[in-house]
Write an enzyme that holds these catalytic residues in place. Sequence first.
Site, PDB file in Angstrom:
ATOM      1  CG  ASP A   1      -3.259   5.189  -4.771  1.00  0.00           C
ATOM      2  OD1 ASP A   1      -2.993   6.233  -5.371  1.00  0.00           O
ATOM      3  OD2 ASP A   1      -3.795   5.171  -3.647  1.00  0.00           O
TER       4      ASP A   1
ATOM      5  CB  CYS B   1      -5.958  -1.656  -5.222  1.00  0.00           C
ATOM      6  SG  CYS B   1      -6.276   0.012  -5.833  1.00  0.00           S
TER       7      CYS B   1
ATOM      8  CG  ASN C   1      -0.246   0.009   2.514  1.00  0.00           C
ATOM      9  OD1 ASN C   1       0.877   0.503   2.609  1.00  0.00           O
ATOM     10  ND2 ASN C   1      -0.864  -0.541   3.539  1.00  0.00           N
TER      11      ASN C   1
END
Lengths: 650, 551
Positions: free
Chosen positions: A343, A338, A275
């Site tokens: 991202d 995700c 992350n």
Amino acid sequence: MEHIRLPKAENVRLLNRLSPRRSCVGTLYLTATHSIYVESETQVRSETWVLHSLICRLEKQVNTSTGSPLLIHCKNFQVLHFVFPQEQDCVHIQASLQRLSQPEQYEELYCFSYKPNVDEAERREEWSFLNLKAEYRRLGIPNSLWRTSPVNQSYKVSDTYPAELYVPESATQQVIVGSSKFRSRGRFPTLSYYCKDNQAAICRSSQPLSGFSARCLEDEQLLEAIRRSNPRSDFMYVVDTRPKLNAIANRAAGKGYENEDHYSNIKFQFISIENIHVMRSSQQKMLDVCELRTPSMANFLEGLEGSGWLKHIKAVLDAGVFVAKAISEEGASVLVHCSDGWDRTAQVCSVACVLLEPYYRSLKGLMVLIEREWVSFGHKFSHRCNHLDGDSKEVSPVMDQFLECVWQLTEQFPCAFEFNERFLIAVHHHMYACQYGNFVGNNQRERQQLGLRDKTHSLWKHLWDTKGDYINPLYRTDNCQSQGVLRPSTAPYCFKFWSGLYNRFDRGMHPRQSVEDYLMAVREETVQLEEQLASHKEQIEKLENKPEWAGEAEEGPALSWGLAPGGFVPQAGTPQDYSGGFIASSSPCQQRSPVDDRLAFTPPQNQTSEADLSVGSEQESGIADVSFNSQLSEDGPGEPDPDDAAYSAA
Amino acid sequence: MEFSEHIRTANVENVVLRQPFHPSTKGTLCITGHHLIFSDRESQSCRQVLLLLRNIDAIEKSVENLLGNSGLLCSARWKERAPGPSSGTLTIKCKDLCVFQLDIPGMEQCLNIAHSIEALSSMDEVADMYPFFHRPHDASLQDQWGLSSPQHQYHQMEALQRGRWRLSSVNGDHTVCPSYPPTVLVPRAISDKALLKAARFRQAGRFPVLCYHHRKNGKVIMRSSQPLTGANRKRCQEDELLLQAVIDGSDKGYIIDTRSSQQAQQARMTAGGGFESKSSYPGWTRLHRQMEKGKALQESLIKVVEACGDQTNNMDRWLSKLENSKWLYHVQTALSTAGLLAECVERDGHSVLVHGSEGTDCTLLISTLAQLIMDPACRTLEGFLTLLEREWVQGGHPFQQRCARSAHSHARLQQEAPVFLLLLDCAWQLWYQFPLALGFSENLLLRLATEAYASDYGTFLCNSDRERCAIGVKEKTHCLFQALLKPEERGLYSNPLYESTELAIWPSVHPQSLQLWRGFFLRWSQQGRHLEEAHDEMRNMICQWGRLAVR
């Protein structure tokens, strides 16, 4: 400007990290947008410009006998080490810069005050340079399988999605809205890329709100519709780009991932990309290694390993390869998500596109891709790049990683990309600099509210206008590398450390001569010569057809035939200053660095083109500050009894 | 010695060859005294693969396969793959780092082939080696052997420094120093008699000789072996005078010792070696730079090659193996020591003497690199080959010992050390940092890396000039350097981007600036292919431009 407490500090020393003896003395001026350092002891006026929006960290160090040191860390990895004779100056400058570099409102950003000499019509024109609708049309969309959906016209369904979205023909409004309620931030599965050749598609979304057992019929229907939009395949992949543990942890918060049993014909796959927090700290660790003054080989490699940075880059590329393979080899559609889907999802979709389609390896293609996957789909640029004074936990080098993946690919396939390293670095620079409006804000809705298209300039047009700087001379559209799907190796040894970006300002570290510039010169001259040859042939033909031809075939035209390409590469023979003492060894062949000077020294307002402003500051040819002499210079020749002194490197 | 006694099976049909970049092919395998020959009869192309047995570093027999085929464990899987009822697989690992497999039908034949390869590839009788049999049709043994001589070098510098230097034939019959050529350059002021004494004071007779004369300021690089001062601090007046004559009394000189001062001390106390003390050599300042050699270097090569072959696909593992191999550290040390040497001469304007202990390894490495850094004449294709010939072949690098085995061998390490390979790697680093300044190409470096270990030519045979003379290398073999300079080869070995520059090319030795030499270490991976395509493209661009511009 009310934030400038001290407009000017004198007798400030600027230290050179790699070679202390090349430090200089000068005056530091603060303006509203830039800090300008002017060296005072040089023949040629030498200036260093620092754009305030690029400053990411100010570090005041403990006072020394020579003054108060202030380190300015920039988002483009430049580190400036100033020493102020007066502590008071240092304090004021620091406080001023602190404020100037951390605007509280968008309106303070440089793009709103940047006014190049361009008239309004032209400025508007800049924004139509890229057109996503045209891009989808290029992909063959809309067609009988995919259509435009007006569902998010007013950003009601998802406030972070663009207004224009493409969905399977068979997906009804009700299905879409239903699905959006079952996805984080309403980011329902929608089309990202469509492969004309085999009808397979890449779709993207955020995670489903499945918790431990929740289901959503519409979401299941939407996935089924996506699968059916690819008539040649009887299944589709769902790729969750998070590590499995993270995804499972999300279930406790009522989020999670798709249950294969609930969706018909999906193959579910985790691909572990860490992350944003892990990435942020990884990059910081890597930068710490870059900033070591004289690291040993072991320090460097250990530090690089310890940072995990290349491991993360590899993970992103691996994921992209997985998706590209599914599309090109299995002909299966893929849904990528995700957590929020802005991202890792953006990274993976765009890497896959670069691998799949030669168009995205062209200059304009990469611009379009960034515009589509990152800008329009709501990658939170302002948060991730820390444009405003905000939450430091939101900052993360997600886009940096995408650019690095592309760079790694250019290193593996030197002929496959139309653009060069400078282009990637330019995009990186502007992502942070906020000189153009493109990357300001976090999503389309915000950008519209800010009126960026009405008030700022667009980067893409500017890059296109200066594209001569960004062309890879080895690129040819008919080369085998530039066609078809790229199949990179992701063996660990294929990944290199990108010193061109992370040590961008440590010129001494980079190759001193640029093959690229040389080849560009060769290429340009070849084109000229070919044109002349053609026109000569034409003339000869004309003359031959005339009966009274005198046989005076003209020898070489005005152009200097014998001109060696070296003539284009003045650096190869630049006289050197060898008098700089024992330590400052100059390199003879400093070409222009891979980085465009103009990026580093952004001009003040009201310049016609920033290109005019390759400010005199870095005219000196890059200096090889060779650490091998440090021993010698410090206690070498002058040593009274060197008999027992070992000069071996530590 | 007869080769034939090692060859039990000379010919095997239906062998499958699996090699990087080629689809596996079936054909006939043939073993001769020096070669492994594979010819592919099936395909139209009629591919023939010729491999010098000397190039083979290690051979592995696939045991489970052999077992499977002996009838005890005859699994269907093997039957499918293997041609015929029984077969074995040989994995052959070459000194040029290529690895390939041969599936050989018949267990006995397979073992026979393996046995022959093992025996023939490790023969160490020089006079039986292939260069003595290699007779290319386009060359004659009467052709000039080698590119230059000390006489030639002397004539080049004579005009500049008349009177300071002379050619000495004190080593005319190789008795003073077996590893020096018959003629060497020494200060004019020193008589042959004095040289004899100085030679006795230096390990293996390697008294200080001139290896490079810097035209810009008349300063020189000398090289030698360590002085034999020993525990009781022996001195040798002639040696001291020799060095005094180098710096001509007035200014000072540097001695770069490629050992740490502790190592030098230790050599003095325990091994009869030593270093030049300040009191005995007042004009000279010693600088110690520790450089690894010998076993440490060989192990480093083995580790870096192993890291490159790691299949685990794990980034942390790769980086830690790369770090652990220390190869890049050796590259860094070599370049920075060479930089120091060049700096002493070019910037500081002093003459330098280089030595370690024997003066045949690191000494040559850094003197060569320093010359590349400083001297534009060394950076052309001819210039570089001449430099290698002067410093390494005539300079007495023991190629036969150092390059007997490479990274894959399981044989016990003896005198092996990849010093020459390290030199080529450092030259590549220079080439990477100054892509326009060197006249030769990466292909040349790769070719040399192969030839040093296994060659058709006599250039890298033996350990010294004396050995080469004793068995008539110059009369009975062909010269590699001459072959590389043939017009038809030149294109491949010269750098199309070359632009000569008079300036020194100072390499950056920051860890960020040094790269793994992928062209060499990953030569047989797909990666190398794409880079080759790029080089071809570059060559094409330059050619096209050249054609137009010359017209």
